[in-house]
Scaffold this active site. Structure first.
Site, short mmCIF file in Angstrom:
data_model
loop_
_atom_site.label_atom_id
_atom_site.label_comp_id
_atom_site.label_asym_id
_atom_site.label_seq_id
_atom_site.Cartn_x
_atom_site.Cartn_y
_atom_site.Cartn_z
N GLU A 40 0.82 -1.21 0.00
CA GLU A 40 0.00 0.00 0.00
C GLU A 40 0.86 1.26 0.00
O GLU A 40 0.55 2.25 -0.65
CB GLU A 40 -0.96 0.03 1.20
CG GLU A 40 -2.04 -1.05 1.17
CD GLU A 40 -2.96 -0.95 -0.05
OE1 GLU A 40 -2.94 0.08 -0.75
OE2 GLU A 40 -3.68 -1.92 -0.30
N GLN A 45 0.87 6.74 -5.58
CA GLN A 45 1.46 7.50 -6.70
C GLN A 45 2.31 6.64 -7.62
O GLN A 45 3.15 7.16 -8.35
CB GLN A 45 2.36 8.67 -6.19
CG GLN A 45 1.83 9.44 -5.03
CD GLN A 45 0.80 10.45 -5.43
OE1 GLN A 45 0.62 10.70 -6.62
NE2 GLN A 45 0.10 11.01 -4.47
N GLY A 84 10.40 7.20 -6.15
CA GLY A 84 9.92 8.57 -5.96
C GLY A 84 9.26 8.81 -4.60
O GLY A 84 9.10 7.89 -3.81
N TYR A 123 -6.39 6.29 3.55
CA TYR A 123 -6.62 5.19 2.61
C TYR A 123 -5.89 3.92 3.07
O TYR A 123 -6.48 2.84 3.16
CB TYR A 123 -6.18 5.59 1.19
CG TYR A 123 -6.00 4.37 0.34
CD1 TYR A 123 -7.12 3.66 -0.10
CD2 TYR A 123 -4.73 3.88 0.06
CE1 TYR A 123 -6.96 2.49 -0.82
CE2 TYR A 123 -4.57 2.71 -0.66
CZ TYR A 123 -5.68 2.02 -1.09
OH TYR A 123 -5.52 0.85 -1.78
N ASP A 141 -9.93 4.78 -3.02
CA ASP A 141 -8.79 5.31 -3.78
C ASP A 141 -9.32 5.92 -5.08
O ASP A 141 -10.54 6.03 -5.28
CB ASP A 141 -7.73 4.21 -4.02
CG ASP A 141 -8.20 3.17 -5.02
OD1 ASP A 141 -9.38 3.19 -5.41
OD2 ASP A 141 -7.38 2.33 -5.43
N CYS A 193 -13.93 -0.54 -15.02
CA CYS A 193 -14.40 0.86 -15.10
C CYS A 193 -13.19 1.78 -15.31
O CYS A 193 -12.87 2.63 -14.49
CB CYS A 193 -15.17 1.22 -13.83
SG CYS A 193 -16.12 2.73 -14.01
N CYS A 200 -18.37 -1.72 -19.90
CA CYS A 200 -19.63 -1.77 -19.14
C CYS A 200 -20.36 -3.10 -19.30
O CYS A 200 -21.02 -3.55 -18.38
CB CYS A 200 -20.53 -0.61 -19.56
SG CYS A 200 -19.78 0.99 -19.21
S1 SF4 Z 1 -21.44 0.27 -15.88
FE1 SF4 Z 1 -19.63 1.06 -16.86
S2 SF4 Z 1 -19.39 3.16 -16.12
FE2 SF4 Z 1 -20.83 2.13 -14.77
S3 SF4 Z 1 -19.60 1.39 -13.09
FE3 SF4 Z 1 -19.75 -0.28 -14.55
S4 SF4 Z 1 -17.96 -0.05 -15.91
FE4 SF4 Z 1 -18.23 1.84 -14.77
#
Ligand code: SF4
Length: 342
Positions: A40, A45, A84, A123, A141, A193, A200
């Site tokens: 962690e 970064q 870093g 976090y 995060d 995502c 999606c």
């Molecule tokens: S549906 Fe698409 S935009 Fe919505 S949380 Fe899932 S991957 Fe992300």
């Protein structure tokens, strides 16, 4: 939403060397807090791909938190070189020593206690408490912020309204498998995502996602535009004598505190006008290339000068140029060294 995400995670969890697989976790195994803490801190970064070899080297040289605590700081700084944000390495050592001296070599189990340790922020404290000790915390995060922003179409920009994202994430958090849930949400943000092309159709939260419904996914999270970074200028002087190069240590506090460097000018808003404060040897030759390096709050352009000779200066050390990687040189100095060798 919790059960959908956990079911997805059970099948799709990323394999990471510091992480317990969901099936091992369900069989009653506990994650190792030392391994998780180290990961962690390194991942702040830094990408997983860049941090993983460092994590592997640290675990192999210091298999326990006590081994890390008993090492000397120079060795840790040298092994951290290239990652870093060097305050993290200093705090890593301090934290390990505190755990050795005040906690008998065992990490505290609660988020509130972890938060008191050097280098452990909100976090990391939430992540360690949930992943290693099953405390129902709220791990947030940047991956989690992105998912949450799209699920709820949050219009308030980051980072100013970060707390709104935390509250929304907290509303969804699972108390049954808090560690797995937190890791699942981070995996969802990292693998499905993604910032520019979310997948999606593979998302377990597809039916609950407001941004997906109107195709506005990549407009979230909203962010306040970053200001252009100012530029600072300076020069470094790389002095070679046979197979050695002259280094000195930076002051403990401040930027790159405690790291090694080549002697140089101050870094300021004006380009260096002369090399009067170069080490007292003759024939400094200016290299054709400069170093360009970006820190979190400014960009740096460094002129590189090289020369050969001896120096009567007991403030520094002569380092073996064939073993330069074993000294605690930050990336900006390694860039300068490479340019001087061309
Ligand atoms: S549906 Fe698409 S935009 Fe919505 S949380 Fe899932 S991957 Fe992300």
């Amino acid at each position: 939403m919790q059960s959908k995400l956990l079911a997805w995670y059970d099948l799709n969890a990323r394999t990471l060397p510091w992480r317990l697989r969901p099936q091992d976790k369900l069989a009653g195994k506990q994650a190792d807090p030392y391994s998780v803490w180290l990961s962690e801190i390194m991942l702040q970064q830094t990408t997983i791909a860049h941090a993983t070899p460092y994590w592997e080297r640290f675990i192999s040289k210091f298999p326990t938190v006590n081994d890390l605590a008993n090492s000397n700081r120079e060795r840790i700084m040298a092994m951290w070189s290239g990652l870093g944000y060097y305050a993290r390495a200093r705090n890593l050592h301090k934290c390990a020593q505190l755990i050795r001296d005040q906690y008998g070599g065992f990490f505290p189990k609660h988020e509130s206690e972890l938060l008191k340790l050097p280098g452990i922020g909100p976090y990391a404290a939430a992540a360690i408490a949930a992943i290693c000790f099953d405390e129902p915390t709220n791990i947030v995060d940047s991956n989690v912020e992105r998912v949450i922003s799209r699920i709820f179409k949050i219009e308030d920009p980051l980072p100013k309204y970060r707390n709104i994202y935390r509250i929304k994430a907290g509303d969804l958090a699972s108390i049954d498998r808090p560690g797995d849930y937190g890791q699942a949400l981070m995996d969802l943000g990292s693998v499905i995502c993604t910032p520019k092309s979310p997948k999606c159709s593979d998302c377990p939260w597809l039916s609950a996602c407001a941004a997906q419904k109107d195709g506005s996914q990549i407009q979230y999270p909203k962010k306040i535009k970053k200001k252009k970074l100012p530029i600072r200028y300076g020069a470094v002087f790389i002095l070679i004598n046979d197979d050695s190069v002259f280094l000195r240590q930076r002051p403990d506090s401040g930027l790159l505190g405690g790291m090694m460097e080549f002697p140089g000018t101050l870094w300021s808003e004006n380009k260096p006008q002369s090399i009067n404060n170069a080490p007292a040897v003759k024939n400094w030759e200016k290299c054709p290339e400069i170093v360009s390096h970006t820190f979190s709050h400014f960009k740096l352009e460094l002129e590189v000068y090289r020369s050969q000779g001896k120096l009567d200066d007991n403030q520094g050390v002569w380092a073996d140029i064939n073993d330069i990687g074993s000294y605690a040189l930050p990336t900006v100095m390694l860039k300068a060294f490479k340019i001087s060798m061309k």
